[in-house]
Design a protein around this motif. Sequence first.
Motif, PDB file in Angstrom:
ATOM      1  N   GLN A 284      11.011  35.777  48.777  1.00 16.68           N
ATOM      2  CA  GLN A 284      12.307  36.028  49.403  1.00 16.68           C
ATOM      3  C   GLN A 284      13.236  34.827  49.251  1.00 16.68           C
ATOM      4  O   GLN A 284      14.435  34.983  48.992  1.00 16.68           O
ATOM      5  CB  GLN A 284      12.107  36.373  50.876  1.00 16.68           C
ATOM      6  N   ASP A 285      12.656  33.640  49.414  1.00 19.29           N
ATOM      7  CA  ASP A 285      13.480  32.436  49.244  1.00 19.29           C
ATOM      8  C   ASP A 285      13.992  32.318  47.809  1.00 19.29           C
ATOM      9  O   ASP A 285      15.155  31.950  47.581  1.00 19.29           O
ATOM     10  CB  ASP A 285      12.669  31.192  49.610  1.00 19.29           C
ATOM     11  N   MET A 286      13.123  32.616  46.838  1.00 19.02           N
ATOM     12  CA  MET A 286      13.541  32.531  45.441  1.00 19.02           C
ATOM     13  C   MET A 286      14.608  33.562  45.122  1.00 19.02           C
ATOM     14  O   MET A 286      15.547  33.282  44.351  1.00 19.02           O
ATOM     15  CB  MET A 286      12.332  32.729  44.524  1.00 19.02           C
ATOM     16  N   ARG A 287      14.514  34.758  45.711  1.00 21.33           N
ATOM     17  CA  ARG A 287      15.554  35.758  45.490  1.00 21.33           C
ATOM     18  C   ARG A 287      16.875  35.315  46.077  1.00 21.33           C
ATOM     19  O   ARG A 287      17.935  35.499  45.474  1.00 21.33           O
ATOM     20  CB  ARG A 287      15.131  37.097  46.095  1.00 21.33           C
ATOM     21  N   ALA A 288      16.806  34.716  47.284  1.00 25.24           N
ATOM     22  CA  ALA A 288      18.045  34.234  47.895  1.00 25.24           C
ATOM     23  C   ALA A 288      18.669  33.116  47.065  1.00 25.24           C
ATOM     24  O   ALA A 288      19.888  33.087  46.849  1.00 25.24           O
ATOM     25  CB  ALA A 288      17.756  33.737  49.312  1.00 25.24           C
ATOM     26  N   ALA A 291      20.249  34.617  44.068  1.00 27.00           N
ATOM     27  CA  ALA A 291      21.501  35.284  44.412  1.00 27.00           C
ATOM     28  C   ALA A 291      22.641  34.280  44.555  1.00 27.00           C
ATOM     29  O   ALA A 291      23.754  34.497  44.044  1.00 27.00           O
ATOM     30  CB  ALA A 291      21.327  36.080  45.703  1.00 27.00           C
ATOM     31  N   PHE A 292      22.391  33.173  45.229  1.00 28.86           N
ATOM     32  CA  PHE A 292      23.440  32.156  45.384  1.00 28.86           C
ATOM     33  C   PHE A 292      23.812  31.537  44.029  1.00 28.86           C
ATOM     34  O   PHE A 292      24.977  31.238  43.768  1.00 28.86           O
ATOM     35  CB  PHE A 292      22.972  31.069  46.354  1.00 28.86           C
ATOM     36  N   VAL A 293      22.800  31.347  43.186  1.00 28.51           N
ATOM     37  CA  VAL A 293      23.093  30.830  41.843  1.00 28.51           C
ATOM     38  C   VAL A 293      23.955  31.818  41.074  1.00 28.51           C
ATOM     39  O   VAL A 293      24.901  31.430  40.361  1.00 28.51           O
ATOM     40  CB  VAL A 293      21.778  30.536  41.089  1.00 28.51           C
ATOM     41  N   GLY A 294      23.658  33.117  41.211  1.00 28.39           N
ATOM     42  CA  GLY A 294      24.466  34.132  40.546  1.00 28.39           C
ATOM     43  C   GLY A 294      25.897  34.144  41.061  1.00 28.39           C
ATOM     44  O   GLY A 294      26.847  34.291  40.277  1.00 28.39           O
ATOM     45  N   TRP A 339      26.233  43.780  46.425  1.00 31.42           N
ATOM     46  CA  TRP A 339      25.075  44.325  45.741  1.00 31.42           C
ATOM     47  C   TRP A 339      23.791  43.611  46.169  1.00 31.42           C
ATOM     48  O   TRP A 339      22.762  44.235  46.377  1.00 31.42           O
ATOM     49  CB  TRP A 339      25.273  44.189  44.224  1.00 31.42           C
ATOM     50  N   PHE A 340      23.881  42.282  46.330  1.00 30.83           N
ATOM     51  CA  PHE A 340      22.707  41.519  46.783  1.00 30.83           C
ATOM     52  C   PHE A 340      22.297  41.920  48.201  1.00 30.83           C
ATOM     53  O   PHE A 340      21.108  42.056  48.499  1.00 30.83           O
ATOM     54  CB  PHE A 340      22.991  40.019  46.732  1.00 30.83           C
ATOM     55  N   ARG A 341      23.272  42.105  49.076  1.00 28.57           N
ATOM     56  CA  ARG A 341      22.941  42.496  50.456  1.00 28.57           C
ATOM     57  C   ARG A 341      22.357  43.906  50.495  1.00 28.57           C
ATOM     58  O   ARG A 341      21.439  44.179  51.273  1.00 28.57           O
ATOM     59  CB  ARG A 341      24.193  42.436  51.334  1.00 28.57           C
ATOM     60  N   HIS A 344      18.827  43.692  49.673  1.00 25.21           N
ATOM     61  CA  HIS A 344      18.091  42.773  50.549  1.00 25.21           C
ATOM     62  C   HIS A 344      17.721  41.457  49.864  1.00 25.21           C
ATOM     63  O   HIS A 344      16.658  40.896  50.102  1.00 25.21           O
ATOM     64  CB  HIS A 344      16.812  43.439  51.085  1.00 25.21           C
ATOM     65  N   TRP A 345      18.573  41.009  48.986  1.00 24.67           N
ATOM     66  CA  TRP A 345      18.376  39.690  48.399  1.00 24.67           C
ATOM     67  C   TRP A 345      18.977  38.604  49.280  1.00 24.67           C
ATOM     68  O   TRP A 345      18.610  37.442  49.177  1.00 24.67           O
ATOM     69  CB  TRP A 345      19.010  39.628  46.991  1.00 24.67           C
ATOM     70  N   LEU A 346      19.925  38.990  50.089  1.00 23.40           N
ATOM     71  CA  LEU A 346      20.578  38.049  51.006  1.00 23.40           C
ATOM     72  C   LEU A 346      20.527  38.601  52.429  1.00 23.40           C
ATOM     73  O   LEU A 346      20.428  39.794  52.627  1.00 23.40           O
ATOM     74  CB  LEU A 346      22.037  37.784  50.596  1.00 23.40           C
TER      75      LEU A 346
END
Length: 346
Positions: A284-288, A291-294, A339-341, A344-346
């Motif tokens: 989950q941390d890596m996805r978040a 997402a912020f990097v994107g 899209w990330f929310r 559930h990436w953020l």
Amino acid sequence: MASHSPGRTSRLSVPVEGCIEHCRIIHNGERLPGEYHVSSAVQEVRGRSGAYVWLALNQPSEEQMTRVAEHFNIHELIVEDAVAAHQRPKVERYDDQLFIVVRSVLFRDDEEVTNTRDVISTGEVQMLLGPDFIITVRHNARLPQLFADIDSDPEHYSAGPSAIAYRVSDFLVDQYVRIAGLLGNEVDELEEEVFTPGSDFSIDKIYLFKREILEMRHATDPLAGALNSLIKDHKDLIPKKIRSYFRDVLDHEAVVKDHIDGYDQRLTSLLDASVAKVTLQQNQDMRAISAFVGLAAVPTLIAGIYGMNFDNMPELQLRFGYYFALAMMFSIMGALFWWFRKNHWL
């Protein structure tokens, strides 16, 4: 002044009384008053029918144990085992003498665990039984004072030295039962801590308890075989009444064994669950982070394109080109954030 030749060391001979906690005589189930010297106690019981000596020792040296053995005609192999600690629970017979080893277990509370990193510590109680004596040897173990029990129940202790052996064994196994209950509470708290959403738990604590429960298993599991041997194979030395009491001790040991096995399995499951939970949290941390990097890549890309130093580039001369670029950045970032929310990436 006395001189010593090179290579020789002097050793102080500690008298046998230095390791004796008490030496008392029980006659027809009643405790005779006062303390006895070992030699006088042996002579006294040999002149009385139905009398036996209870000699309690605390970590005797080989020399001290050898001197005690001379008074009671103890087999030399028993002397060797009685001095050496860290033995597994067992019952051994030498002619008309029995050598019984029962491990003791001590549980430390949470405050002590923080300081010592040691939940379970073990000791050892050895019992040497003869026709007219019992010798208890402690190694880092605690034993109760049973003299009040002897005074209140003379009929029980008139059965001979095996009555003392039963009472000591019963006390130690009762400690197993009590500690198993405390360990159950600890495992329950660990389960609640691991499975509580958002809790901050330490896998090291689970490893700590699993290691200590393994230590307790090593100390308690072999006792079942020893008690079975004591009950079935030595009927000529253990009275029927005392054998029935030892069966009760065996039942309690079996209950403790079941509890400890269950705790071990639960801790194994907790380890698997905690590792899975940590792995999931890391994913989950890596996805978040991704997402912020994107989100940060969008304005970086647009700003990088319009930061190139070419003479002929579209939109460079537009009056509102700067605001148009900002609007495009925030629009794309907003769409990505939505899209990330949604996923559930953020």
